[in-house]
Design an enzyme around this catalytic site. Sequence first.
Site, PDB file in Angstrom:
ATOM      1  CG  HIS A 163      11.435  21.757  31.641  1.00  0.00           C
ATOM      2  ND1 HIS A 163      10.440  21.689  30.702  1.00  0.00           N
ATOM      3  CD2 HIS A 163      12.602  21.771  30.962  1.00  0.00           C
ATOM      4  CE1 HIS A 163      10.980  21.652  29.495  1.00  0.00           C
ATOM      5  NE2 HIS A 163      12.289  21.694  29.632  1.00  0.00           N
ATOM      6  N   GLY A 178      32.084  32.586  25.071  1.00  0.00           N
ATOM      7  CA  GLY A 178      31.590  31.347  24.485  1.00  0.00           C
ATOM      8  C   GLY A 178      31.151  30.327  25.518  1.00  0.00           C
TER       9      GLY A 178
END
Length: 172
Positions: A103, A130
């Site tokens: 953004h 992970g």
Amino acid sequence: MREFITFDAAEPALVARRRTARALCSSISNNPDGREPLYKLLFGSVGEGFEQWGNLFCEFGSNINIGDGVFINANGVFLDAFEINIGNRVFIGPHVGIYTSNHAKDLEQRRRYIESGAPVVIEDDVWIGGGATILPGVTVGKGSIIGAGAVVAKSVPPHSKVLGAGSQVYPI
């Protein structure tokens, strides 16, 4: 680091493409026995021996190219406003995020949904643990290991390992 390109994330054509990708991801997540034809509809390309477990979320899907022998564990999030190229024999752990866009830092631009981004490349024989996050513009070099929970904000040389949120790179 690649050059970042600015774009309007609220452009109607992009909104429609996201909607299509969400529907395909939902079908993939809810249909473990019938995924293969859906992969071909969602992804830009899929190599031989691709395996994916559990839920999957892609922003567009069509900007993702997957090599041979790739494994993606549950709950992967792939924000592919730009290309994500995943090489051969790549293992991606659960809850991994690969993001090609950011953004805007400027408040007014953020209010208008202006974003920027750059492609991500995961080269052959990479293992991503992970909960790791790969940020826009990053290349992860061949044979590298990204440790569980690592945040990778800069490119990683081949045969290296990245541990922790500081993106500290170590030789293997």
